[in-house]
Design an enzyme around this catalytic site. Structure first.
Site, PDB file in Angstrom:
ATOM      1  N   ASP A 421      -5.788 -16.817 -61.220  1.00 51.02           N
ATOM      2  CA  ASP A 421      -5.947 -18.240 -60.923  1.00 51.02           C
ATOM      3  C   ASP A 421      -7.236 -18.689 -61.600  1.00 51.02           C
ATOM      4  OD1 ASP A 421      -5.785 -20.793 -59.468  1.00 51.02           O
ATOM      5  OD2 ASP A 421      -7.494 -19.987 -58.363  1.00 51.02           O
ATOM      6  N   GLY A 488      -9.897 -43.603 -59.090  1.00 53.23           N
ATOM      7  CA  GLY A 488      -9.369 -43.359 -60.426  1.00 53.23           C
ATOM      8  C   GLY A 488     -10.177 -43.974 -61.539  1.00 53.23           C
ATOM      9  N   GLY A 490     -14.140 -44.970 -60.991  1.00 52.72           N
ATOM     10  CA  GLY A 490     -15.554 -44.651 -60.888  1.00 52.72           C
ATOM     11  C   GLY A 490     -16.207 -45.358 -59.730  1.00 52.72           C
ATOM     12  N   ILE A 500     -25.249 -50.921 -61.396  1.00 55.40           N
ATOM     13  CA  ILE A 500     -25.005 -49.642 -62.074  1.00 55.40           C
ATOM     14  C   ILE A 500     -23.497 -49.427 -62.121  1.00 55.40           C
ATOM     15  CG2 ILE A 500     -25.374 -47.135 -62.049  1.00 55.40           C
ATOM     16  CD1 ILE A 500     -27.808 -47.641 -60.221  1.00 55.40           C
ATOM     17  N   GLY A 503     -18.403 -44.357 -64.571  1.00 52.65           N
ATOM     18  CA  GLY A 503     -16.986 -44.047 -64.471  1.00 52.65           C
ATOM     19  C   GLY A 503     -16.354 -43.755 -65.812  1.00 52.65           C
ATOM     20  N   ASP A 624      -2.962 -20.271 -53.420  1.00 58.61           N
ATOM     21  CA  ASP A 624      -2.666 -19.002 -54.085  1.00 58.61           C
ATOM     22  C   ASP A 624      -1.895 -18.044 -53.182  1.00 58.61           C
ATOM     23  OD1 ASP A 624      -4.074 -19.765 -56.388  1.00 58.61           O
ATOM     24  OD2 ASP A 624      -5.973 -19.121 -55.515  1.00 58.61           O
TER      25      ASP A 624
END
Length: 748
Positions: A421, A488, A490, A500, A503, A624
């Site tokens: 993995d 999706g 930022g 500020i 992203g 896993d």
């Protein structure tokens, strides 16, 4: 034996005393197979324990103990105290040693009486005294036939020694009553028991050393703890600590049990459990592990796990159960052992009959009969596999590799393909800032500082990496005046009255900020498999920050070593193909399974198996677990999740992938030793039994003395155990020898 998956199961370990050979172990297992409610019972002749799975609705522990006692052996529940176990072992050794020395003295006096033609009565008394010292062999041999309707090695001893002794008694009576002549075998009977006692003594000493790893693990535990009860500090034994107790730990002391710090702080050396080479700072609310060492400072903690529930106790239990399990390679030895004694008895009777038929007389034929019975050794067959398994798993435990059962030890040798993995196994599992690029007369520190302010309120993994990078440069991170996360895209934040932006391209497209002049730089970082964020301040792009999930320290070294061993290496990940290919390239992995959803990992393993590969899966996460269970061999990183560890066949306590290499190499070495042991055990019996039957006598007049046969039998099983103990010289090429479970690492 009933084995219903829906039946409730309890597991118990019971000590057994009185076993003298592999046939004894087989007799006990057979007794449990006849009991309804027992789903599995495996006897480990080397450790003198039985591991039982049973239905608690139908049986209790006392019922199980009764089954062992009815089979002619003694049974007891193992003590949780290391001191009790050690004292019990020493008591058994001292008793065996005392019996051997006394038997040797009597046998030497007996031989002196024979050589100087002393009274037959003195010979009778001395030989009877020796046989009394070895009476356990006779009771065991008779019990095997009477109670279990099966013979064992002690049955052979009973017949061989008994025949020599009883014939001598008959001869003595004949001489005394009729003044005739007769062959006497008193010294043979005496020395046979003496040699057998010596063999058992050496065997017990050697077998005791096979469980050194368990003793070391148990020795890690402190014997006492300081608890605070009713406002008073009180030192109590470790067994008296209960869940909820407040425990005080001073500098330099071992932490007695697992718990949570409620007062104080300190740095703790957890290297013997986690493999972490440097002390870890612990404050209020932090978890502490029993048997780890408090370096500096003091603290008080609340006990949350005590006794068998502590981390160390669970490790000890795992190793003990693994050492008690049977490897598939042992099945053939068990099959041979089941038929061994009756076959040897048949050979002895056949040899006796042939020599009698050829006219060599009763005394000569009896000597052949006794020699065949005494030289045969099923013990060596019974010890060949479990002793090597115990030492091999002990070596693994000492180096932080917990192999859950003997079958896994054998399977590790057969693996030809290894699937890793990526995230959290080959890589650290969290992004780390790798590059800070500043534009328009701004510097790196300013870009990082502005980005850290924007991310201070974010819970995104990338935010943590940016803040961590700023702290490493000792930058002051102010609180943002405002903060807004755009999924999706930022974040938008304020530093005083200035905005500020941090992203991806989508965020800056929404804000109509042109990125054309920076596009080339963005693509370079993205081609390297890095996650890139753009930083803008006062409506101006001031820089780019890239982050990457970096490789673990020894990942490439482990992959290279496995490739040298001829293993096919494959990486599996849910990441996109570009990122996956970049990581694989750095590691030198040619085969990549990318964009694989968690639920599809097991299916990918199945496809590889369908092509004829024997696959090992290495992982650490919840996603896993199905793949770990599907693989021929599942290997979990100890720092991973409980469910991944539960699904695995091998657990790596240290977060060091070189231990995968060591685990596979150790498996190869252990199976090699098992095959050596089985080879010599079979060869010994195949060569010695025909010679004892007089095969060479017609050729060159050589006839094996029964006393020599007794010595050979005694030392054959000792040889097998000692060969297993030689495994302790094993020097792995690829393990991290500075950090292991039972050795305290040197601090750099």
């Amino acid at each position: 034996m009933i084995d219903n998956k829906n039946t409730p199961k309890n597991k118990v370990v019971i000590n057994i005393s009185g076993m003298h050979c592999a046939s004894c172990a087989a007799n006990i297992e057979l007794a449990f197979k006849r009991v309804e409610g027992v789903t599995n019972a495996q006897v480990n002749f080397a450790s003198e324990k039985i591991y039982i799975e049973f239905n608690p609705d139908k049986l209790n522990i006392q019922d199980l103990i009764s089954i062992i006692i009815k089979s002619g052996y003694k049974a007891s529940i193992p003590s949780e105290s290391l001191d009790t176990e050690i004292k019990s072992r020493k008591k058994q050794l001292h008793l065996l040693g005392f019996k051997f020395i006394l038997s040797l003295i009597f046998s030497m006096l007996l031989m002196h009486s024979v050589l100087f033609n002393h009274s037959i009565f003195i010979q009778f008394i001395l030989s009877t005294a020796v046989l009394f010292l070895g009476r356990n062999f006779f009771s065991s041999g008779l019990n095997a036939v009477i109670k279990n309707h099966r013979a064992n090695m002690d049955t052979l001893i009973t017949l061989g020694v008994g025949a020599a002794y009883l014939y001598s008694v008959y001869g003595s009576i004949f001489i005394l009553l009729f003044s005739g002549e007769a062959s006497l075998y008193y010294e043979v009977a005496g020395f046979l028991i003496t040699f057998i006692l010596l063999g058992k003594l050496l065997e017990a000493i050697a077998k005791g050393r096979t469980s050194d790893a368990i003793k070391k693990l148990m020795g890690l535990r402190p014997k006492t703890a300081i608890v605070v009860r009713e406002g008073q500090e009180k030192e109590v034994s470790i067994e008296e600590v209960v869940v909820g107790d407040n425990v005080l730990v001073r500098p330099g002391q071992k932490i007695p049990v697992d718990g949570v710090i409620i007062e104080g702080h300190s740095s703790i050396d957890e290297s013997m459990i986690t493999g972490e080479s440097f002390p870890i700072e612990k404050t209020k609310g932090a978890n502490v592990i029993g048997a780890t060492i408090n370096k500096a400072g003091w603290f008080k903690f609340k006990a949350t796990k005590v006794g068998r529930d502590t981390v160390l106790a669970q490790i000890i239990k795992l190793v003990e159960e693994a050492q008690g399990s049977k490897a598939p390679i042992q099945e053939f030895a068990d099959l041979v052992s089941a038929y061994f004694v009756p076959v040897v008895l048949a050979i002895a009777l056949l040899a006796f009959s042939i020599w009698m038929f050829l006219g060599y007389g009763f005394a000569f034929s009896l000597t052949i009969f006794i020699t065949v019975l005494i030289i045969a050794c099923p013990c060596a067959l019974g010890l060949a596999t479990p002793t090597a398994v115990m030492v091999g798993m002990g070596i693994g435990a000492e180096n932080g590799i917990l192999i859950k059962n003997s079958a896994s030890l054998q399977k590790a040798r057969e693996i030809n393909s290894i699937v890793f993995d990526k995230t959290g196994t080959l890589t650290v599992g969290r992004p780390v800032v790798t590059d800070v690029l500043a534009f328009n007369n701004h510097n790196e520190e300013e870009v990082l500082k502005i980005a850290a302010i924007a991310e201070k309120r974010s819970e995104h993994p990338l935010a943590d990496s940016i803040i961590e990078a700023a702290k490493k440069r000792d930058l002051e991170i102010l609180d943002p005046y405002a903060f807004n996360s755009l999924t999706g895209k930022g974040v938008i934040a304020r530093k005083e009255n200035e905005i500020i932006l941090l992203g991806n391209r989508a965020l800056f497209k929404d804000k109509n900020i042109d990125l054309v002049s920076f596009e080339e730089k963005l693509k370079v970082y993205e081609a390297q498999g890095k996650t890139v964020v753009i930083v803008a301040y006062k409506d101006e792009v001031i820089g780019i920050i890239s982050a990457k999930d970096t490789l673990k320290e020894f990942s490439k070294e482990a992959v290279d070593a496995l490739k040298k061993l001829g293993k096919r290496i494959i990486m599996i990940t849910g990441d996109n193909r570009t990122t996956a290919a970049t990581i694989a390239s750095e590691l030198g992995i040619d085969e990549v399974l990318a964009e694989v959803l968690p639920q599809d990992k097991a299916g990918q393993i199945q496809k590889l198996q369908g092509s004829g590969l024997k696959v090992a899966m290495i992982g650490d996460g919840i996603n896993d677990a199905p793949a770990l269970a599907q693989a021929n061999l599942g290997i979990a990183i100890g720092a991973g999740t409980d469910i991944a560890i539960e699904s695995a066949d091998i657990v790596l306590i240290k977060d060091d992938l070189r231990d995968v290499v060591m685990g596979i190499d150790l498996s190869r070495y252990a199976i090699k030793k098992i095959k050596q042991n089985l080879f010599w055990a079979f060869v010994y019996n195949l060569i010695c039994i025909p010679i004892a039957a007089g095969l060479l006598y017609p050729i060159n007049g050589f006839l094996l003395n029964p006393m020599i046969a007794g010595a050979a039998m005694a030392f054959s099983s000792v040889t097998v155990v000692c060969n297993s103990l030689l495994m302790k010289r094993y020097k792995p090429k690829f393990c991290n020898s500075k950090i292991c479970l039972l050795r305290t690492p040197k601090k750099s």
